[in-house]
Design an enzyme around this catalytic site. Sequence first.
Site, PDB file in Angstrom:
ATOM      1  N   LYS A  13      25.539  28.883  21.805  1.00 55.96           N
ATOM      2  CA  LYS A  13      24.405  29.723  21.385  1.00 55.96           C
ATOM      3  C   LYS A  13      23.802  29.206  20.075  1.00 55.96           C
ATOM      4  CE  LYS A  13      26.678  33.622  21.060  1.00 55.96           C
ATOM      5  NZ  LYS A  13      28.066  33.188  21.325  1.00 55.96           N
ATOM      6  N   ARG A  88      26.360  42.823  21.050  1.00 51.79           N
ATOM      7  CA  ARG A  88      27.667  42.480  21.617  1.00 51.79           C
ATOM      8  C   ARG A  88      28.305  43.670  22.328  1.00 51.79           C
ATOM      9  NH1 ARG A  88      28.674  38.000  17.680  1.00 51.79           N
ATOM     10  NH2 ARG A  88      30.498  36.833  18.341  1.00 51.79           N
ATOM     11  N   ARG A 127      35.220  22.528  16.545  1.00 55.90           N
ATOM     12  CA  ARG A 127      33.910  22.858  15.974  1.00 55.90           C
ATOM     13  C   ARG A 127      33.912  22.736  14.447  1.00 55.90           C
ATOM     14  NH1 ARG A 127      30.718  28.153  17.811  1.00 55.90           N
ATOM     15  NH2 ARG A 127      32.391  29.362  16.845  1.00 55.90           N
ATOM     16  N   ARG A 160      35.368  27.029  10.497  1.00 52.48           N
ATOM     17  CA  ARG A 160      35.381  28.473  10.283  1.00 52.48           C
ATOM     18  C   ARG A 160      36.798  29.029  10.343  1.00 52.48           C
ATOM     19  NH1 ARG A 160      30.946  30.978  14.286  1.00 52.48           N
ATOM     20  NH2 ARG A 160      32.618  32.517  14.462  1.00 52.48           N
ATOM     21  N   ARG A 171      38.874  36.464  20.700  1.00 52.56           N
ATOM     22  CA  ARG A 171      37.409  36.586  20.717  1.00 52.56           C
ATOM     23  C   ARG A 171      36.879  36.503  22.153  1.00 52.56           C
ATOM     24  NH1 ARG A 171      36.132  32.015  16.681  1.00 52.56           N
ATOM     25  NH2 ARG A 171      33.944  32.362  17.161  1.00 52.56           N
TER      26      ARG A 171
END
Length: 214
Positions: A13, A88, A127, A160, A171
């Site tokens: 996203k 969400r 990531r 992160r 998650r």
Amino acid sequence: MRMILLGPPGAGKGTQAVRITKDFGIPAISTGDIFRTNIKEGTELGVKAKGYMDKGDLVPDSLVIDLVRDRLSWDDAKDGFILDGFPRTVAQAEALQGILKDLGTKLDIVVSIVVPDEELVRRIAGRRVCRACGAPYHVDSLKPKVDGVCDICGGELYQRADDNEETVRNRIAVYEESTLPLVEFYTEAGLLTEIDGTIGIDKVEGLIAKALDK
Ligand code: AMP
């Protein structure tokens, strides 16, 4: 153009939001980024959000909805926006309808990016994100030109705190339980387009552009 990018963590996203922002000149609004900025600055909102985020749980709707209401009233969102990471929950989606009604506008499209769970875990573990502008990278598949440095703004790349395997699995579970019902919600509203998120960044961007043209 007013759009929502829907998808589990690691679906791409953020990557697509950066590209659409460039193509269309509308702001990408990421509630996760707004929370991370608040955590960095030590605001009251940041302190409240941090505990939930570290575990990979959702920040309570009441905190998120007020923040989005405020952000969507800014001048730069007048002619359109991309929402990345909001809504969400169904309660957030219903609140968004009210916010947009108050602003005298409505959504044009919801793009749902679909990626299998194991691929999500692989992507998120590798990531890296720019500390300054939020642009996303990956240690294997989306390397910066210079190691550890953002191609776009020269900022420092970092991992992160919630991008570790244990938190990621939570998650994903939270996404499936709380956010996936939005696929039905927006299908019923006639707004949903589903896109296969495994076909490569450029091809996904192409399919999103095609969906936006319609
Ligand atoms: P993201 O950057 O979108 O992956 O979001 C990171 C974390 O911020 C999530 O795991 C949640 O803890 C929190 N968060 C971001 N957006 C929302 C939202 N719309 N509702 C609840 N929590 C959120």
